[in-house]
Design an enzyme around this catalytic site. Structure first.
Site, PDB file in Angstrom:
ATOM      1  CE  LYS A 162      -4.427  -1.690   1.510  1.00 42.28           C
ATOM      2  NZ  LYS A 162      -5.613  -1.522   2.310  1.00 42.28           N
ATOM      3  CE  LYS A 180      -6.346  -7.480  -1.401  1.00 45.03           C
ATOM      4  NZ  LYS A 180      -6.946  -7.362  -0.109  1.00 45.03           N
ATOM      5  CE  LYS A 232     -13.755  -2.792   0.947  1.00 45.80           C
ATOM      6  NZ  LYS A 232     -12.559  -2.953   1.776  1.00 45.80           N
TER       7      LYS A 232
HETATM    8  N1  AQP Z   1      -9.938 -10.687  -3.333  1.00 44.17           N
HETATM    9  C1  AQP Z   1     -10.254 -11.214  -2.159  1.00 44.17           C
HETATM   10  N2  AQP Z   1     -10.486 -12.537  -2.040  1.00 44.17           N
HETATM   11  C2  AQP Z   1     -10.824 -13.085  -0.830  1.00 44.17           C
HETATM   12  N3  AQP Z   1     -10.966 -12.352   0.304  1.00 44.17           N
HETATM   13  C3  AQP Z   1     -10.760 -11.022   0.220  1.00 44.17           C
HETATM   14  N4  AQP Z   1     -10.828 -10.019   1.123  1.00 44.17           N
HETATM   15  C4  AQP Z   1     -10.516  -8.844   0.523  1.00 44.17           C
HETATM   16  N5  AQP Z   1     -10.246  -9.045  -0.775  1.00 44.17           N
HETATM   17  C5  AQP Z   1     -10.389 -10.387  -1.001  1.00 44.17           C
HETATM   18  C6  AQP Z   1     -11.211 -10.192   2.524  1.00 44.17           C
HETATM   19  O1  AQP Z   1     -12.257  -9.272   2.820  1.00 44.17           O
HETATM   20  C7  AQP Z   1     -12.165  -8.883   4.185  1.00 44.17           C
HETATM   21  C8  AQP Z   1     -12.318  -7.405   4.329  1.00 44.17           C
HETATM   22  O2  AQP Z   1     -11.295  -6.740   3.647  1.00 44.17           O
HETATM   23  P1  AQP Z   1     -10.920  -5.265   4.035  1.00 44.17           P
HETATM   24  O3  AQP Z   1     -11.949  -4.344   3.579  1.00 44.17           O
HETATM   25  O4  AQP Z   1     -10.646  -5.152   5.471  1.00 44.17           O
HETATM   26  O5  AQP Z   1      -9.566  -4.954   3.344  1.00 44.17           O
HETATM   27  P2  AQP Z   1      -8.691  -5.635   2.286  1.00 44.17           P
HETATM   28  O6  AQP Z   1      -8.348  -7.021   2.611  1.00 44.17           O
HETATM   29  O7  AQP Z   1      -7.526  -4.730   2.135  1.00 44.17           O
HETATM   30  O8  AQP Z   1      -9.639  -5.617   1.007  1.00 44.17           O
HETATM   31  P3  AQP Z   1      -9.530  -4.667  -0.208  1.00 44.17           P
HETATM   32  O9  AQP Z   1     -10.679  -4.870  -1.081  1.00 44.17           O
HETATM   33  O10 AQP Z   1      -8.203  -4.816  -0.852  1.00 44.17           O
HETATM   34  O11 AQP Z   1      -9.686  -3.259   0.470  1.00 44.17           O
HETATM   35  P4  AQP Z   1      -8.760  -1.979   0.396  1.00 44.17           P
HETATM   36  O12 AQP Z   1      -8.532  -1.774  -1.062  1.00 44.17           O
HETATM   37  O13 AQP Z   1      -9.560  -0.889   1.035  1.00 44.17           O
HETATM   38  O14 AQP Z   1      -7.526  -2.277   1.139  1.00 44.17           O
HETATM   39  C9  AQP Z   1     -10.819  -9.392   4.712  1.00 44.17           C
HETATM   40  O15 AQP Z   1     -11.056 -10.543   5.508  1.00 44.17           O
HETATM   41  C10 AQP Z   1     -10.085  -9.782   3.476  1.00 44.17           C
HETATM   42  O16 AQP Z   1      -9.195 -10.860   3.695  1.00 44.17           O
END
Ligand code: AQP
Length: 334
Positions: A114, A197, A200
């Site tokens: 990040k 992956k 968001k």
């Molecule tokens: N692509 C994915 N496949 C499986 N699990 C996923 N999770 C996120 N992306 C995938 C799981 O969703 C939960 C919540 O995620 P988060 O919002 O806390 O943050 P993250 O993991 O960082 O997800 P994003 O979409 O990538 O968000 P941003 O971009 O805001 O950082 C977690 O349990 C995660 O494992």
């Protein structure tokens, strides 16, 4: 006997969850509330580790909570709350920050990924300490299990290390949590870049399937998902990562085993298969979108539901923090 406790969180960092969040996390949360004492939070303190606009944060926190209820979390069985409503999260995080080595924190790969976006020197110290706040979220509730996607494995290991370190130094205080990761859906990948992956913050709009998206765009995105050379629907992560991702999605949404799907689409080419994947996605998301819209139309009621969750969560958090304060050696307030 008391039920095992489960805790997990999700960031309000977008106007909708995506399919990875849903399959990797939220859907498990709903299942686990049947057998566990469940605590789930919208982690707004985590969201501000990157620049965030206040109105967007308020809106997204409500949208996130509404989606959780709409996906099936029952406020009677699950304690659903907003992280910043429970002050003990930041208090415990500080204690744990003081137990974490700089090198240990610097090894966290999510920070590296990040911060690369902003340049390491522009990234906030909050982003650096993100996994320690996450450890506080979990340890505060004495959680036995934490349902997450594969991207969170390293943070869970840090949580266990910090819990163990505290217990060793100050006496038995924290339950050491186990990750709960479903192999089949631990990493849903970006539709346009199957090596990354679905995320968001980093997926392009064409690469991400949003839970609150309308059926039209959802179908279009699945039909335009990057596929691999050849025309056969086969599960082969190395040579067919795009099709393998779609097979994983279709299997999780329909409950059909991947080998059975491969047999079903033998000789039919990618088109028919993708159409069915698109329908499965639309079918899963439409009722959640409709319920979310309904919940968002009454903000007072939604905020009330979150206040009930915050009160229940605070009760547990307060007890843990009382123990922590005493063990660390903070004077009681006379
Ligand atoms: N692509 C994915 N496949 C499986 N699990 C996923 N999770 C996120 N992306 C995938 C799981 O969703 C939960 C919540 O995620 P988060 O919002 O806390 O943050 P993250 O993991 O960082 O997800 P994003 O979409 O990538 O968000 P941003 O971009 O805001 O950082 C977690 O349990 C995660 O494992």
């Amino acid at each position: 006997m008391a039920r095992p406790r489960v805790l997990s969180g999700i960031q309000p960092t977008a106007d909708s969850f995506h399919l990875g969040n849903y399959l990797g996390a939220v859907r498990q949360w709903v299942t686990l509330q049947e057998t566990h004492d469940a605590f789930y939070c919208v982690v707004d303190l985590h969201a501000i580790t990157v620049p965030t606009e206040p109105d967007a944060l308020r809106r997204r926190s409500r949208v996130a909570a509404a989606q959780l209820f709409a996906a099936g979390l029952d406020p009677e069985r699950s304690t659903v709350f907003v992280q910043s409503h429970v002050r003990e999260h930041t208090e415990l995080a500080w204690v744990l920050i003081c137990l974490t080595g700089m090198g240990e924190a610097a090894r966290m790969t999510q920070f590296k990924d990040k911060s690369a976006k902003f340049g390491e020197s522009a990234a906030s110290v909050g982003l650096f300490t993100y996994p320690i706040l996450q450890a506080a979220d979990i340890l505060l509730y004495q959680a036995d299990r934490v349902p997450v996607g594969a991207d969170q494995k390293q943070h869970l290991e840090l949580t266990r290390d910090l819990g163990q370190r505290f217990n060793h130094r100050f006496g038995d205080t924290f339950t050491l949590p186990e990750p709960y990761i479903l192999k089949e859906v631990e990493k849903i990948t970006d539709l346009q870049d199957p090596s990354a992956k679905m995320s968001k913050s980093s997926s392009s709009p064409a690469g991400i399937l949003d839970v609150l998206e309308q059926p039209g765009p959802l179908r279009k995105k699945v039909m335009r998902a990057v596929t691999d050379t050849g025309s056969e629907v086969l599960f082969d992560e190395e040579n067919k990562p795009g099709i393998s991702n779609l097979l994983r999605i279709q299997s999780a949404l329909t409950g059909t085993a991947i080998p059975d799907l491969v047999n079903r689409y033998e000789g039919q080419g990618y088109g028919t298969f993708k159409k069915d994947v698109a329908e499965a996605v639309v079918e899963a998301f439409t009722p959640i979108r409709e319920r979310t819209e309904k919940l968002l139309s009454d903000e007072t009621e939604l905020d009330r539901m979150l206040a009930v969750g915050a009160r229940r969560a605070s009760e547990v958090a307060r007890q843990t923090m009382e123990m922590v304060r005493d063990r660390v050696g903070f004077l009681p307030l006379a």
